[in-house]
Write a protein that holds these residues in place. Structure first.
Motif: not given
Length: 65
Positions: A34, A37-39, A42
């Motif tokens: 996460s 992915n810079h999420d 999550t």
């Protein structure tokens, strides 16, 4: 017979401990993915999952001592 039951409880404890450790490792990988992915959603979910795994693991370790 009683010794056999104690031995089974010891094996059950080992399997449960390994299972929780695997969950913790998975949570760490989810956190890493996460972040990559810079999420943020999550990441938050993964941190909560990691904390929950640790909370479930604490009584197992305290009781076993």
């Amino acid at each position: 017979m009683k010794k056999n039951q104690e031995n089974n409880k010891g094996e059950d404890f080992k399997y449960q401990l390994v299972g929780w450790i695997v969950f913790i490792v998975c949570a760490i990988f989810f956190i890493a993915a996460s972040l990559k992915n810079h999420d943020m959603l999550t990441f938050i979910g993964s941190v909560i999952f990691l904390i929950a795994c640790i909370v479930f693991l604490i009584p197992m370790i305290i009781i076993k001592k």
